[in-house]
Design a protein around this motif. Structure first.
Motif, PDB file in Angstrom:
ATOM      1  N   ARG A 192      -5.431  -1.125   4.255  1.00  7.72           N
ATOM      2  CA  ARG A 192      -5.248  -0.172   3.152  1.00  7.72           C
ATOM      3  C   ARG A 192      -5.930   1.156   3.476  1.00  7.72           C
ATOM      4  NH1 ARG A 192      -6.482  -4.568  -0.944  1.00  7.72           N
ATOM      5  NH2 ARG A 192      -4.466  -5.240  -1.763  1.00  7.72           N
ATOM      6  N   ASP A 193      -7.106   1.079   4.054  1.00  5.07           N
ATOM      7  CA  ASP A 193      -7.840   2.310   4.385  1.00  5.07           C
ATOM      8  C   ASP A 193      -7.093   3.127   5.432  1.00  5.07           C
ATOM      9  OD1 ASP A 193      -9.817   1.551   2.638  1.00  5.07           O
ATOM     10  OD2 ASP A 193     -11.156   0.755   4.182  1.00  5.07           O
ATOM     11  N   SER A 229      -4.025   4.724   3.810  1.00  2.00           N
ATOM     12  CA  SER A 229      -4.345   5.648   2.714  1.00  2.00           C
ATOM     13  C   SER A 229      -5.122   6.877   3.183  1.00  2.00           C
ATOM     14  CB  SER A 229      -5.169   4.914   1.634  1.00  2.00           C
ATOM     15  OG  SER A 229      -4.502   3.781   1.168  1.00  2.00           O
ATOM     16  N   THR A 259      -9.415 -10.305  -1.460  1.00  2.00           N
ATOM     17  CA  THR A 259      -8.953  -9.369  -0.449  1.00  2.00           C
ATOM     18  C   THR A 259      -9.761  -9.564   0.827  1.00  2.00           C
ATOM     19  OG1 THR A 259      -8.398  -7.763  -2.168  1.00  2.00           O
ATOM     20  CG2 THR A 259      -8.566  -6.938   0.081  1.00  2.00           C
ATOM     21  N   SER A 260      -9.086  -9.802   1.931  1.00  4.98           N
ATOM     22  CA  SER A 260      -9.777 -10.025   3.195  1.00  4.98           C
ATOM     23  C   SER A 260     -10.234  -8.695   3.781  1.00  4.98           C
ATOM     24  CB  SER A 260      -8.841 -10.717   4.186  1.00  4.98           C
ATOM     25  OG  SER A 260      -7.801  -9.842   4.589  1.00  4.98           O
ATOM     26  N   GLN A 261     -11.126  -8.768   4.754  1.00  2.74           N
ATOM     27  CA  GLN A 261     -11.606  -7.565   5.423  1.00  2.74           C
ATOM     28  C   GLN A 261     -10.464  -6.860   6.149  1.00  2.74           C
ATOM     29  OE1 GLN A 261     -14.800  -8.344   8.159  1.00  2.74           O
ATOM     30  NE2 GLN A 261     -15.131  -6.198   8.648  1.00  2.74           N
ATOM     31  N   GLN A 262      -9.556  -7.634   6.740  1.00  2.00           N
ATOM     32  CA  GLN A 262      -8.413  -7.043   7.434  1.00  2.00           C
ATOM     33  C   GLN A 262      -7.511  -6.290   6.460  1.00  2.00           C
ATOM     34  OE1 GLN A 262      -6.354 -10.082   9.599  1.00  2.00           O
ATOM     35  NE2 GLN A 262      -7.852 -10.162  11.246  1.00  2.00           N
ATOM     36  N   SER A 263      -7.285  -6.865   5.270  1.00  2.00           N
ATOM     37  CA  SER A 263      -6.439  -6.210   4.283  1.00  2.00           C
ATOM     38  C   SER A 263      -7.058  -4.905   3.812  1.00  2.00           C
ATOM     39  CB  SER A 263      -6.202  -7.133   3.088  1.00  2.00           C
ATOM     40  OG  SER A 263      -5.514  -8.300   3.482  1.00  2.00           O
ATOM     41  N   THR A 264      -8.363  -4.920   3.589  1.00  2.00           N
ATOM     42  CA  THR A 264      -9.063  -3.708   3.171  1.00  2.00           C
ATOM     43  C   THR A 264      -8.961  -2.634   4.232  1.00  2.00           C
ATOM     44  OG1 THR A 264     -10.624  -5.001   1.850  1.00  2.00           O
ATOM     45  CG2 THR A 264     -11.279  -2.756   2.443  1.00  2.00           C
ATOM     46  N   ARG A 265      -9.125  -3.030   5.492  1.00  2.00           N
ATOM     47  CA  ARG A 265      -9.010  -2.082   6.601  1.00  2.00           C
ATOM     48  C   ARG A 265      -7.607  -1.499   6.684  1.00  2.00           C
ATOM     49  NH1 ARG A 265     -10.651   2.027   9.427  1.00  2.00           N
ATOM     50  NH2 ARG A 265     -10.089   1.947  11.652  1.00  2.00           N
ATOM     51  N   THR A 276       0.829  -1.210   0.000  1.00  2.00           N
ATOM     52  CA  THR A 276       0.000   0.000   0.000  1.00  2.00           C
ATOM     53  C   THR A 276       0.861   1.256   0.000  1.00  2.00           C
ATOM     54  OG1 THR A 276      -1.748  -1.160   1.213  1.00  2.00           O
ATOM     55  CG2 THR A 276      -1.799   1.250   1.247  1.00  2.00           C
TER      56      THR A 276
END
Length: 254
Positions: free
Chosen positions: A249-250, A253, A241-247, A79
């Motif tokens: 990145r957020d 970012s 993409t897992s929920q943890q990975s999305t979190r 990221t």
């Protein structure tokens, strides 16, 4: 001493809160960057001692190799690489930490050999033991590269099993046959093979004019590469993409 300078840095202390592969694991036994670093140093010193290399240099390289790693494991590095104009590589950041950022911008007074080992520990996907990839590296730097792989391949298998993503039986049959079916067996097989295959590094091989290199036998090397690729596909970079990975990145970012 270089080792003591690294141990007293803020960057080294922060490793305890940086995750290795699993971003928000539940439980006390999952690997962190700090426990990973200590395992790499343990493996590295064992190999260096057996090969008559500089153990203190080896430990300093191993303790400093991941100082520049991001939060949130591999996902964090990917990221941040997309957010910076020139990209991001944790090994370059590790060197920047010890040369520029620590001691209020004064950096650490580390030897060239330690700094070379830190910046060159990162490995490409695939067979990183190609002789051409070790050209110009000290033997201690080569030991750190291979010790890093020995450590993370084995504790990442354990963490994946602990997380319920894999079972021991899911590992490729040739890996279990050639490396072992338990963590301790795999580590022992890999370290013993590295020492035996790299024996000319000791300087005890009379009449040998070849450039010494830290390596493995063909059989164990192939099994390690199969295991590494298996973990890339199943654990490090699985599809979706897992929920943890999305979190993660957020958060990075924002």
């Amino acid at each position: 001493r270089d080792r003591d300078r690294i141990l007293h840095t803020n960057a080294f202390r922060r490793l305890k809160h940086k995750t290795q592969v699993f971003i928000a694991p539940l439980g006390d036994h999952f690997t962190t960057r700090l426990t990973h670093t200590l395992e790499v140093a343990q493996v590295g010193r064992t190999i260096a001692r057996a090969l008559n290399l500089n153990e203190d240099l080896e430990e300093a390289i191993c303790l400093g190799h991941d100082l520049g790693h991001t939060p949130f494991g591999h996902m964090g590095e990917e990221t941040i690489a997309t957010l910076t104009p020139d990209g991001f590589r944790h090994n370059h950041q590790s060197l920047r930490v010890v040369e520029v950022l620590e001691r209020q911008g004064k950096g650490l007074n580390l030897t060239w050999e330690v700094r070379q080992g830190i910046v060159n520990h990162s490995k490409p996907r695939g067979d990183f033991l190609d002789r051409r990839l070790s050209r110009g590296l000290t033997l201690e730097a080569q030991v750190c590269r291979i010790s890093d792989a020995v450590a993370y391949l084995n504790h990442d298998v354990g963490d994946a099993i602990r997380a319920g993503i894999l079972s021991e039986e899911d590992l490729p049959a040739m890996v279990r046959r050639n490396l072992g079916t338990r963590h301790s067996q795999r580590v022992d097989t890999l370290v013993t093979d590295i020492v035996e295959a790299s024996w000319r590094c000791t300087g005890l091989t009379a009449g040998d004019s070849h450039r010494p290199i830290v390596t493995m036998s063909a059989r164990v090397r192939q099994a390690m590469n199969v295991l590494r690729e298996f973990l890339f596909e199943q654990v490090y970079m699985p599809e979706g993409t897992s929920q943890q990975s999305t979190r993660a990145r957020d958060v990075l970012s924002f």
